[in-house]
Design a protein around this motif. Structure first.
Motif, mmCIF file in Angstrom:
data_model
loop_
_atom_site.group_PDB
_atom_site.id
_atom_site.type_symbol
_atom_site.label_atom_id
_atom_site.label_comp_id
_atom_site.label_asym_id
_atom_site.label_seq_id
_atom_site.Cartn_x
_atom_site.Cartn_y
_atom_site.Cartn_z
ATOM 1 N N LEU A 97 36.091 39.617 34.580
ATOM 2 C CA LEU A 97 35.964 39.903 35.940
ATOM 3 C C LEU A 97 36.910 40.058 36.578
ATOM 4 O O LEU A 97 37.215 41.113 37.621
ATOM 5 C CB LEU A 97 35.068 38.755 36.617
ATOM 6 C CG LEU A 97 33.831 38.483 36.241
ATOM 7 C CD1 LEU A 97 33.045 37.315 37.044
ATOM 8 C CD2 LEU A 97 32.686 39.561 36.554
ATOM 9 N N THR B 30 38.269 43.836 36.037
ATOM 10 C CA THR B 30 37.305 44.878 36.345
ATOM 11 C C THR B 30 37.553 45.630 37.647
ATOM 12 O O THR B 30 37.710 46.684 37.705
ATOM 13 C CB THR B 30 35.756 44.317 36.300
ATOM 14 O OG1 THR B 30 35.411 43.945 35.019
ATOM 15 C CG2 THR B 30 34.914 45.533 36.933
ATOM 16 N N GLN B 31 37.731 44.734 38.688
ATOM 17 C CA GLN B 31 37.885 45.203 40.014
ATOM 18 C C GLN B 31 39.139 46.003 40.348
ATOM 19 O O GLN B 31 39.096 47.470 40.629
ATOM 20 C CB GLN B 31 37.896 44.270 41.356
ATOM 21 C CG GLN B 31 37.864 44.608 42.656
ATOM 22 C CD GLN B 31 36.497 45.398 42.770
ATOM 23 O OE1 GLN B 31 35.418 44.848 42.409
ATOM 24 N NE2 GLN B 31 36.334 46.451 43.650
ATOM 25 N N THR C 191 38.050 41.470 44.593
ATOM 26 C CA THR C 191 37.775 40.815 43.113
ATOM 27 C C THR C 191 37.005 39.667 43.534
ATOM 28 O O THR C 191 35.920 39.114 42.713
ATOM 29 C CB THR C 191 39.151 40.602 42.518
ATOM 30 O OG1 THR C 191 39.691 41.803 42.327
ATOM 31 C CG2 THR C 191 38.867 39.681 41.312
ATOM 32 N N GLN D 242 33.284 40.026 42.880
ATOM 33 C CA GLN D 242 33.113 39.590 41.567
ATOM 34 C C GLN D 242 32.852 38.262 41.285
ATOM 35 O O GLN D 242 31.919 37.802 40.977
ATOM 36 C CB GLN D 242 34.430 40.088 40.415
ATOM 37 C CG GLN D 242 34.572 41.575 40.633
ATOM 38 C CD GLN D 242 33.615 42.533 39.879
ATOM 39 O OE1 GLN D 242 32.950 42.043 39.105
ATOM 40 N NE2 GLN D 242 33.480 43.833 40.076
ATOM 41 N N ILE E 284 28.613 37.340 40.663
ATOM 42 C CA ILE E 284 28.531 37.236 39.329
ATOM 43 C C ILE E 284 29.078 35.964 38.911
ATOM 44 O O ILE E 284 28.376 35.243 38.154
ATOM 45 C CB ILE E 284 28.708 38.600 38.562
ATOM 46 C CG1 ILE E 284 28.340 39.739 38.982
ATOM 47 C CG2 ILE E 284 28.526 38.167 37.087
ATOM 48 C CD1 ILE E 284 28.802 40.937 38.528
ATOM 49 N N SER F 228 43.580 38.935 37.191
ATOM 50 C CA SER F 228 43.423 39.806 38.474
ATOM 51 C C SER F 228 44.571 40.355 39.053
ATOM 52 O O SER F 228 45.073 41.619 39.531
ATOM 53 C CB SER F 228 42.377 39.344 39.238
ATOM 54 O OG SER F 228 42.242 40.382 40.368
#
Length: 255
Positions: A31, A34-35, A73, A77, A81, A139
């Motif tokens: 996660l 991803t962003q 994020t 995210q 989720i 992240s």
């Protein structure tokens, strides 16, 4: 305190034994990466996988700042989720022990109800935060690599505020676990309550002082370096956590 530390060790060892620390950390790491990748390579992704026909892409659009990507994020995210999966991972912390008879065995020992629920709260919060921190630093690394530097000190302070929100979420699970036997129902109810708190807080910021989700507003303000109601926003989640734990203690004692 000795009983709490013993029960806390049991929680941590159980998480290691069930590889919960590994799979949940990997999940948040995915996660976390991803962003930043989506924000950086969205146009490339659209071109290669879907084409850009009918899609308006502003060529003059400015690249997002690092703190904006980090905020996306967490809000897009981790707090959606990620929060759902996190709740699912902890929803059976007390219900499973109650249904299997383990809880009854624990209370045959000199363990108080407060010590028991405190160990559950702290143990699952620590496990959750370790996994979230893994995803957070993944992240952070990709964000500063792709979008430029952002102060690690400010980011750590943001995580402190965010951790209070996670502690509140775990306290809801603890409370509901003393009332409800079904782990699934505990999970669904916690997810719905957390989403309601977030939505109400987003609808009207004046409610933030009275909602546990107000600490998310404080965390967001810290990340964006904007004005907010300050540390007063930490009061509501702390009060809710104390109420949840006290209520859980009373219910367990009476059951």
């Amino acid at each position: 305190m000795r009983n709490i530390s013993i029960l806390l060790k049991v929680e941590l060892l159980e998480a290691i034994k069930n590889i919960k620390l590994i799979w949940l950390s990997l999940f948040f790491a995915i996660l976390g990466v991803t962003q930043p990748l989506i924000d950086k390579y969205m146009e490339v992704i659209i071109r290669n996988f879907g084409g850009i026909e009918g899609i308006m892409i502003d060529p003059n659009a400015s690249e997002p700042q690092a703190n904006e990507v980090l905020l996306a994020t967490f809000s897009g995210q981790f707090n959606q989720i990620g929060l759902i999966v996190l709740i699912i991972s902890v929803m059976g912390m007390i219900a499973n022990e109650k249904n299997s008879g383990v809880q009854g065995f624990i209370f045959t020992r000199p363990v108080s109800s407060l010590e028991y629920i405190s160990s559950k709260l702290l143990g699952n919060w620590l496990i959750s935060m370790v996994c979230i921190l893994v995803g957070s630093f993944v992240s952070y690394y990709y964000t500063i690599y792709l979008f430029g530097y952002y102060s690690i000190t400010d980011f750590l302070l943001f995580l402190v505020f965010y951790s209070l929100w996670i502690l509140f979420i775990i306290s809801i699970v603890v409370l509901l676990s003393t009332i409800i036997k079904s782990s699934l129902f505990i999970g669904v109810t916690t997810i719905l309550l957390s989403m309601v708190f977030i939505l109400v807080g987003n609808i009207n910021e004046s409610f933030s002082l009275f909602l546990p989700s107000g600490v998310l507003t404080l965390a967001e303000s810290q990340l964006l370096q904007s004005n907010s109601s300050g540390f007063l926003l930490m009061i509501a989640p702390i009060i809710y956590i104390v109420i949840n734990m006290y209520t859980a203690k009373v219910i367990i004692k009476r059951s």
